[in-house]
Design a protein around this motif. Structure first.
Motif, PDB file in Angstrom:
ATOM      1  N   HIS A 162       0.822  -1.221   0.000  1.00 17.28           N
ATOM      2  CA  HIS A 162       0.000   0.000   0.000  1.00 17.28           C
ATOM      3  C   HIS A 162       0.858   1.275   0.000  1.00 17.28           C
ATOM      4  O   HIS A 162       0.555   2.246  -0.714  1.00 17.28           O
ATOM      5  N   HIS A 164       1.192   4.740  -2.486  1.00 18.81           N
ATOM      6  CA  HIS A 164       1.200   6.166  -2.119  1.00 18.81           C
ATOM      7  C   HIS A 164       2.486   6.839  -2.601  1.00 18.81           C
ATOM      8  O   HIS A 164       2.464   7.940  -3.142  1.00 18.81           O
ATOM      9  N   SER A 220       0.255   9.358   6.205  1.00 18.37           N
ATOM     10  CA  SER A 220      -1.105   8.819   6.103  1.00 18.37           C
ATOM     11  C   SER A 220      -1.684   8.637   7.503  1.00 18.37           C
ATOM     12  O   SER A 220      -1.104   9.079   8.493  1.00 18.37           O
ATOM     13  N   ASP A 242      -6.592   7.073  -0.174  1.00 17.56           N
ATOM     14  CA  ASP A 242      -6.526   5.746  -0.790  1.00 17.56           C
ATOM     15  C   ASP A 242      -7.324   5.662  -2.097  1.00 17.56           C
ATOM     16  O   ASP A 242      -8.430   6.186  -2.187  1.00 17.56           O
TER      17      ASP A 242
HETATM   18 ZN    ZN Z   1      -3.299   4.972   2.487  1.00 21.07          ZN
END
Ligand code: ZN
Ligand code: KG4
Length: 340
Positions: free
Chosen positions: A111, A115, A136, A309
Motif C-alpha cells: 500500500h 502512495h 497517512s 486511498d
Molecule cells: Zn493509504
C-alpha cells in the motif's frame, strides 16, 4: 500494457485502469466514510462487507469509463497490505479471481509503495532520486527514493502517525470522523498563535517523528481553560475550538516541514515528494511549496483526488514494477496471502 488495480485496505474501495504508456485511463472510488461516521472510526467487519458490495459495480464502471473490457487488460494488481485483514482479502480475492479466470498475472502491491509513487501520476512528475514524505493515517515516514523498488527509510514516527494526530485531536475537539479534513477546515477560522503547542522532535538531529504527546498537550490546554469535558456537549466556545484546531494543525505542519527540510539537507537532494492522506492538507501543501522554493528545490504532490486511498496508485505502482522488471508475471495458480 494495461493494468487493472484494486485498493481495499481500509474504508475506500478503489478500482482503476492504468496504461504504462498513457497513464491513468479511469478510476472509480467509493468512500465508506458516511457508514463509519456514527461509530467514530472504521469498523473492520462493516468495511469488509461494504467492499464486497461495491467492488464489482466499481470495476464495471472503471472499465466502461475507459471504454475497455477485461479482454483489454494485461495484468491485475491489488493491495496486499498493510491494512485491515478482511478488507484486504476482498480486493485480493477479486483480483486473483479475475486474473485466474482470464489467465493474467496478479501483482500484489504494498500500500505504501502505491502512495509513494502516486505523485508520478501528476504533471510535472518528479525525477528520481527524491525524498518522499509519506504521511497517512497509519504511517509517517521519510524515504530516500532512488528508483522503483529502491527505497531507503530515513526516519519514521516512533508512536502516532501524523494523520492519527489529526484524527485523535479532532475527536477530542468533538469533530467527526475522519478528523483530518474536519480539523483542517475548522482551523481556517482559528488563530494558531493563541495556544503554544509543542513541536515534538523538531530540533533533534534525527529524522524520526513523535506525535503522541500532541493530543495530550491539547487536552491539557483544554483542561486549563476549565473545559474538562470535551465532546459534543462541552462548554468550549466555537472560537476556542477553532483556535485549538489551528494551533494543532500548525504544530503538525511545522514538524513535517522541518523534518522534510532536514532530510533534504542530509541527503543533498533537492526534490521532495509528498504522499498519503495528510498530503491533501492545504496548509502543509502551501508551506512545503514555499519552503522548497526557498531551498532551491521543488515539492511534488499527487493530484488531490489521489492523495487518499485509491485504486489508481495501486495499478500505477504495478505498471512501474513491471516496467522495472520487478513484478512476477507468471500466471500459475497459487495460494495468495495478504499482510495486515
Ligand atoms: Zn493509504
Ligand atoms: O492515506 P490515507 O487515505 O489512508 C491511510 O493509508 O491511512 O490517509 C488517511 C489520513 C487520515 O488520518 C485523515 O484524517 C488524513 O489522512 N487526512 C487529512 C486531510 N485529508 C485526509 N489530514 C489533514 N488534512 C487533510 N485535509
Amino acid at each position: 500494457m494495461i493494468v487493472l488495480g484494486f485498493e481495499s485496505s481500509c474504508d475506500e474501495t478503489g478500482v482503476a485502469l492504468v496504461s504504462d504508456t498513457d497513464g491513468l485511463l479511469s478510476h472509480t472510488l467509493y468512500s465508506q466514510v458516511a457508514m463509519h461516521q456514527e461509530y467514530g472510526g472504521v469498523v473492520p467487519e462493516l468495511a469488509s462487507r461494504d467492499h464486497v458490495r461495491r467492488i464489482l459495480p466499481l470495476t464495471n464502471q472503471a472499465l466502461a469509463d475507459a471504454g475497455l473490457t477485461l479482454a483489454n487488460v494485461d495484468a491485475v494488481a491489488y493491495t496486499a497490505g498493510p491494512g485491515l485483514a478482511g478488507a484486504l482479502l476482498v480486493g485480493a480475492s477479486v483480483a486473483q479471481s479475475i486474473a485466474w479466470a482470464k489467465g493474467l498475472p496478479a501483482i500484489p502491491i504494498h500500500h505504501l509503495e502505491g502512495h509513494l509513487l502516486s505523485p508520478l501520476l501528476a504533471d510535472p512528475r518528479p525525477e528520481f532520486p527524491f525524498v518522499a514524505l509519506l504521511v497517512s493515517g497509519g504511517h509517517t515516514q521519510l524515504m530516500r527514493v532512488d528508483g522503483v523498488g529502491r527505497y531507503t527509510l530515513l526516519g519514521e514516527t516512533l508512536d502516532d502517525a501524523a494523520g492519527e494526530a489529526f484524527d485523535k485531536t479532532a475527536k477530542l475537539l468533538g469533530l467527526g470522523y475522519p478528523g483530518g479534513p474536519a480539523l483542517s477546515k475548522l482551523a481556517e477560522q482559528g488563530d494558531a498563535s493563541r495556544f503554544d503547542l509543542p513541536r515534538p522532535k523538531l530540533h533533534s538531529p534525527d529524522l524520526d517523528f513523535s506525535f503522541s504527546g500532541l493530543k495530550t498537550a491539547v487536552m491539557v490546554r483544554a483542561k486549563g481553560l476549565g473545559l474538562v469535558k470535551v465532546g459534543e456537549d462541552d462548554q468550549m466556545d466555537p472560537q476556542t475550538r477553532a483556535d485549538l484546531a489551528a494551533a494543532t494543525e500548525a504544530a503538525i505542519v511545522d514538524v513535517l516541514v522541518g523534518k522534510a527540510t532536514l532530510a533534504l539537507k542530509q541527503t543533498g537532494l533537492k526534490n521532495l515528494v509528498i504522499a498519503g492522506g495528510v498530503g491533501a492538507n492545504r496548509l502543509l501543501r502551501e508551506r512545503l511549496a514555499v519552503q522548497l522554493r526557498r531551498f532551491g528545490g521543488r515539492a511534488y504532490f499527487p493530484p488531490l483526488a489521489l492523495c487518499t486511498d485509491n485504486g489508481a496508485m495501486i495499478a500505477f505502482a504495478a505498471a512501474m514494477r513491471v516496467k522495472a522488471g520487478l513484478a512476477e508475471l507468471n500466471t500459475e495458480r497459487r495460494a495468495f496471502t495478504v499482510h495486515p
